[in-house]
Motif scaffolding. Structure first.
Motif, PDB file in Angstrom:
ATOM      1  N   GLU A   1      -3.550  -4.926  -0.536  1.00 50.18           N
ATOM      2  CA  GLU A   1      -3.650  -5.771  -0.279  1.00 50.18           C
ATOM      3  C   GLU A   1      -4.114  -5.884   1.672  1.00 50.18           C
ATOM      4  O   GLU A   1      -4.572  -7.361   1.660  1.00 50.18           O
ATOM      5  CB  GLU A   1      -2.269  -6.359   0.457  1.00 50.18           C
ATOM      6  CG  GLU A   1      -1.071  -5.684   1.199  1.00 50.18           C
ATOM      7  CD  GLU A   1      -1.172  -4.052   0.157  1.00 50.18           C
ATOM      8  OE1 GLU A   1       0.071  -3.805   1.140  1.00 50.18           O
ATOM      9  OE2 GLU A   1      -1.452  -4.195  -0.511  1.00 50.18           O
ATOM     10  N   ALA A   2      -4.852  -4.919   1.618  1.00 50.84           N
ATOM     11  CA  ALA A   2      -5.464  -5.568   3.170  1.00 50.84           C
ATOM     12  C   ALA A   2      -7.382  -5.098   3.074  1.00 50.84           C
ATOM     13  O   ALA A   2      -8.381  -4.967   4.470  1.00 50.84           O
ATOM     14  CB  ALA A   2      -5.369  -4.244   4.427  1.00 50.84           C
ATOM     15  N   ILE A   3      -7.325  -5.213   2.127  1.00 46.53           N
ATOM     16  CA  ILE A   3      -9.171  -5.207   1.342  1.00 46.53           C
ATOM     17  C   ILE A   3      -9.581  -5.857   0.915  1.00 46.53           C
ATOM     18  O   ILE A   3      -9.358  -6.723  -0.230  1.00 46.53           O
ATOM     19  CB  ILE A   3      -9.194  -4.060   0.461  1.00 46.53           C
ATOM     20  CG1 ILE A   3      -8.830  -2.297   1.385  1.00 46.53           C
ATOM     21  CG2 ILE A   3     -10.376  -3.776   0.497  1.00 46.53           C
ATOM     22  CD1 ILE A   3      -8.654  -0.963   0.028  1.00 46.53           C
TER      23      ILE A   3
ATOM     24  N   GLN B   1     -13.294   7.393   7.688  1.00 42.60           N
ATOM     25  CA  GLN B   1     -12.271   8.026   7.156  1.00 42.60           C
ATOM     26  C   GLN B   1     -10.428   8.139   7.594  1.00 42.60           C
ATOM     27  O   GLN B   1     -10.048   8.058   6.742  1.00 42.60           O
ATOM     28  CB  GLN B   1     -13.037   9.382   6.703  1.00 42.60           C
ATOM     29  CG  GLN B   1     -14.021   9.952   6.285  1.00 42.60           C
ATOM     30  CD  GLN B   1     -14.455  11.715   6.910  1.00 42.60           C
ATOM     31  OE1 GLN B   1     -14.093  12.245   7.809  1.00 42.60           O
ATOM     32  NE2 GLN B   1     -15.601  11.077   5.865  1.00 42.60           N
ATOM     33  N   LYS B   2     -10.142   7.778   8.179  1.00 35.65           N
ATOM     34  CA  LYS B   2      -8.910   7.474   8.560  1.00 35.65           C
ATOM     35  C   LYS B   2      -8.437   6.494   8.710  1.00 35.65           C
ATOM     36  O   LYS B   2      -7.207   5.497   8.319  1.00 35.65           O
ATOM     37  CB  LYS B   2      -8.945   7.884  10.129  1.00 35.65           C
ATOM     38  CG  LYS B   2      -9.054   9.698  10.487  1.00 35.65           C
ATOM     39  CD  LYS B   2      -8.603   9.944   9.243  1.00 35.65           C
ATOM     40  CE  LYS B   2      -8.624  11.958  10.370  1.00 35.65           C
ATOM     41  NZ  LYS B   2      -8.165  12.782   9.341  1.00 35.65           N
ATOM     42  N   GLY B   3      -9.440   5.219   7.611  1.00 39.35           N
ATOM     43  CA  GLY B   3      -8.547   3.868   7.587  1.00 39.35           C
ATOM     44  C   GLY B   3      -8.186   2.830   8.604  1.00 39.35           C
ATOM     45  O   GLY B   3      -8.037   1.747   8.088  1.00 39.35           O
ATOM     46  N   HIS B   4      -9.338   2.590   9.444  1.00 35.52           N
ATOM     47  CA  HIS B   4      -9.244   2.170  10.497  1.00 35.52           C
ATOM     48  C   HIS B   4     -10.814   0.726  10.411  1.00 35.52           C
ATOM     49  O   HIS B   4     -10.521  -0.165  10.643  1.00 35.52           O
ATOM     50  CB  HIS B   4      -9.841   2.891  11.642  1.00 35.52           C
ATOM     51  CG  HIS B   4      -8.684   3.748  12.853  1.00 35.52           C
ATOM     52  ND1 HIS B   4      -7.845   3.197  13.037  1.00 35.52           N
ATOM     53  CD2 HIS B   4      -9.078   5.012  12.169  1.00 35.52           C
ATOM     54  CE1 HIS B   4      -6.653   3.859  13.272  1.00 35.52           C
ATOM     55  NE2 HIS B   4      -8.051   4.903  12.962  1.00 35.52           N
ATOM     56  N   LEU B   5     -11.307   1.019   9.708  1.00 35.50           N
ATOM     57  CA  LEU B   5     -12.472  -0.666   8.936  1.00 35.50           C
ATOM     58  C   LEU B   5     -12.470  -1.059   7.779  1.00 35.50           C
ATOM     59  O   LEU B   5     -12.142   0.231   6.431  1.00 35.50           O
ATOM     60  CB  LEU B   5     -13.592   0.327   9.321  1.00 35.50           C
ATOM     61  CG  LEU B   5     -14.611   1.079  10.556  1.00 35.50           C
ATOM     62  CD1 LEU B   5     -15.728   1.297   9.892  1.00 35.50           C
ATOM     63  CD2 LEU B   5     -14.426  -0.115  11.398  1.00 35.50           C
TER      64      LEU B   5
ATOM     65  N   THR C   1     -16.933  -1.097  -2.138  1.00 36.96           N
ATOM     66  CA  THR C   1     -16.183  -0.537  -0.914  1.00 36.96           C
ATOM     67  C   THR C   1     -15.015   0.015  -0.538  1.00 36.96           C
ATOM     68  O   THR C   1     -13.355   0.423  -0.101  1.00 36.96           O
ATOM     69  CB  THR C   1     -16.567  -1.558  -0.291  1.00 36.96           C
ATOM     70  OG1 THR C   1     -17.684  -2.218  -0.608  1.00 36.96           O
ATOM     71  CG2 THR C   1     -16.036  -1.888   1.717  1.00 36.96           C
ATOM     72  N   ARG C   2     -14.691  -0.866  -1.930  1.00 36.04           N
ATOM     73  CA  ARG C   2     -12.982  -1.005  -1.942  1.00 36.04           C
ATOM     74  C   ARG C   2     -12.194   0.476  -2.822  1.00 36.04           C
ATOM     75  O   ARG C   2     -11.341   0.848  -2.282  1.00 36.04           O
ATOM     76  CB  ARG C   2     -12.323  -2.372  -3.533  1.00 36.04           C
ATOM     77  CG  ARG C   2     -11.196  -2.474  -3.636  1.00 36.04           C
ATOM     78  CD  ARG C   2     -10.317  -3.668  -4.704  1.00 36.04           C
ATOM     79  NE  ARG C   2      -9.079  -3.495  -4.828  1.00 36.04           N
ATOM     80  CZ  ARG C   2      -8.335  -3.915  -4.038  1.00 36.04           C
ATOM     81  NH1 ARG C   2      -8.934  -4.950  -2.994  1.00 36.04           N
ATOM     82  NH2 ARG C   2      -6.840  -4.898  -3.954  1.00 36.04           N
TER      83      ARG C   2
END
Length: 430
Positions: A250-252, A113-117, A238-239
Motif C-alpha cells: 500500500e506504500a508503493i 535495500q533497507k526500504g527507504h525509497l 520497481t514495485r
C-alpha cells in the motif's frame, strides 16, 4: 461548467508539485518543498552538522526521516578516519537516530535495500550521487552541508523547477553491454555540464527492460552529466523490487508518476538512442566524458582491474563480471580487486556461487564500502593503468595522482582483467 484541464507535466514537475503542495509547477519557478527523507554519510554528515546544530541550539526536525550511513571512512585505517567515524557513531547514539547503517555498504545501495525509497518521494542526500534515488521514481538530489543544515532543522528546501532532457532508448541491449555503457555513452555525447537542463529522465523500451540495479546505475551517473536529478518512471519492476525489501504494497504507488504525452517543448526535449547498436564504452583519463567505444582502447595495457562502487559492484554487477570470469583466470601481472557494494549483495552473491567464481579467477576481496572509489584505503598503486567500474576517473580521485583510470562496465573490466589489456567483453560471449 467546464473544469480547467491540468497542463501536461513532466515526471520532474509532478514530483516537485507534490512536494510543494501545488497541482502543477512550471519550469523556472522557485518553490519551497517538504522533504520526505534526508540521507548523509560519515563524511558529509555528523562531523559537519553537529557543530552547526549546537551553535544554533537547533534540533532535527524529524529523526524518522533521517538516514545515516557509515561508508566512506570504514573500516577505519588511520587516526583521522577513526576520529571521523567516532564522531558519527557518538552523534547517532546521542541523537538516538533510528536509521543508522554502520559498515553495511555504500549509502546509495543501502538506502533502497533497507526500504527507504519509493515512488513519489522528494529526498535529498549529502552526496553528489544521491540522484540514484531517481531510479525509484523519487526526486532525489545531492546538497552541501549548509543546505543540509537547513533541511535537518526545517524539513524544507527550495528548488528551481527544472527543464527535462529525456533520454529515450529503443531496442534491447546485446549480450556484454549494460546500463554503464548506456550512461557513459550519454555522458560522452552531452558532456559533464548538462547544458541548460537540470533533470534527466531515462525512458524507452531498453530502460524498461533493465533491472532495478541497472536502473540505479543510470540515475546515479546523471550526476556526471551535471543533472540535479536522474529520473525513471516507476513500474512493475520497481514495485516488485520494493516489495522484496519489505516495503508494504500500500506504500508503493506507481500510478501517475510518468511524463505526460504532449508535454510542452519548453519543459522537455527528447533525444533518441538505439540500444541494439551500442558497443561497450570506455572513458579514458581524466573525465567520464572522455568516452569512446571499447575498440578505441584495445592496445591499452592494464595492471589493476577494480570492480567496486555504487555503479559497479551491486549484485547484478557481480553477476555480470562472474559470467565473464567463469572458468577463467586473470592475466599474469593484473591485480583484480572486488569490493561488493553492500553486505546484502555480497551475501546473495556468495549464496549464488558468484563470489566463488570471482575468487577462483584471482579476485582480492575488499570491504563493502566506498573504498578506492573515493580515494580511501591506498589500494590503487601509483602509475598504474586502472580499469574500474567506478563513476569518476578525475585525476587523483582513486587516491593516486599518477594512476591512469579508465571507466567501464563490469563486463568490460572483467574481460580486460583476463586479457591484461582493455578488451571487448562481447568476444567472450561470441
Amino acid at each position: 461548467m467546464n473544469t480547467p484541464q491540468r497542463p501536461a507535466q513532466t515526471l520532474a514537475q509532478k514530483l516537485i508539485a507534490k512536494a510543494c503542495g501545488r497541482p502543477h509547477v512550471a519550469p523556472g519557478e522557485i518553490v519551497s518543498c517538504q522533504v520526505d527523507l534526508a540521507m548523509f554519510h560519515d563524511s558529509s554528515g555528523p562531523r559537519r552538522l553537529k557543530p552547526m546544530l549546537e551553535e544554533l541550539g537547533a534540533q532535527i526536525w524529524d529523526k524518522d526521516r533521517v538516514v545515516l550511513v557509515m561508508d566512506h571512512y570504514v573500516p577505519e585505517q588511520d587516526d583521522d578516519s577513526r576520529r571521523i567515524v567516532r564522531i558519527a557513531r557518538d552523534w547517532a547514539a546521542e541523537q538516538r537516530l533510528p536509521h543508522v547503517y554502520d559498515s553495511q555498504g555504500i549509502c546509495h545501495v543501502v538506502l533502497p535495500q533497507k526500504g527507504h525509497l519509493r515512488p513519489g518521494m522528494f529526498c535529498v542526500g549529502g552526496d553528489s550521487h544521491s540522484p540514484t534515488g531517481g531510479a525509484f521514481g523519487a526526486y532525489m538530489f545531492g546538497i552541501g552541508s549548509t543546505e543540509m543544515l537547513g533541511v535537518v532543522v526545517t524539513g524544507e528546501i527550495w528548488v528551481r523547477v527544472p527543464q527535462t532532457l529525456r533520454m529515450w532508448w529503443d531496442g534491447v541491449l546485446p549480450a556484454g553491454v549494460s546500463a554503464k555503457d548506456m550512461v557513459l555513452h550519454m555522458i560522452g555525447r552531452f558532456g559533464m555540464n548538462g547544458g541548460d537542463y537540470q533533470a534527466v529522465e531515462f525512458c524507452g523500451p531498453a530502460v524498461r527492460a533493465l533491472s532495478m540495479q541497472e536502473r540505479m546505475t543510470l540515475s546515479n551517473m546523471s550526476a556526471e552529466m551535471g543533472a540535479q536529478a536522474g529520473l525513471i518512471a516507476p513500474d512493475a519492476t520497481t514495485r516488485d523490487w520494493l516489495l522484496g525489501t519489505g516495503v508494504p504494497a500500500e506504500a508503493i504507488q506507481t500510478e501517475g508518476w510518468f511524463t505526460d504525452e504532449g508535454v510542452d517543448e519548453a519543459a522537455a526535449r527528447t533525444v533518441r538512442f538505439d540500444a541494439r547498436t551500442l558497443a561497450p564504452q570506455v572513458a579514458a583519463p581524466h573525465s567520464p566524458a572522455n568516452t569512446h567505444g571499447v575498440d578505441h582502447f584495445q592496445n591499452v595495457p592494464v595492471q589493476v582491474a577494480y570492480i567496486g562502487a555504487c555503479t559497479g559492484a551491486k549484485l547484478d554487477d557481480l553477476r555480470a563480471a562472474a559470467s565473464v570470469f567463469q572458468g577463467r583466470h586473470v592475466a599474469p601481472g593484473v591485480r583484480l580487486m572486488v569490493a561488493p557494494a553492500s553486505l546484502q549483495d555480497q551475501a546473495e552473491a556468495e549464496a549464488e556461487g558468484v563470489m566463488a567464481v570471482l575468487r577462483a579467477a584471482g579476485a582480492e576481496l575488499l570491504p563493502t564500502a566506498c573504498g578506492a572509489c573515493s580515494g580511501y584505503g591506498g589500494s590503487i598503486p601509483d602509475g598504474a593503468n586502472v580499469i574500474a567500474t567506478t563513476a569518476r576517473n578525475f585525476k587523483g580521485r582513486m587516491g593516486s595522482a599518477t594512476a591512469q583510470v579508465y571507466l567501464a562496465s563490469p563486463y568490460t573490466v572483467a574481460a580486460s582483467a583476463l586479457q591484461g589489456r582493455i578488451a571487448d567483453p562481447r568476444e567472450v560471449f561470441a
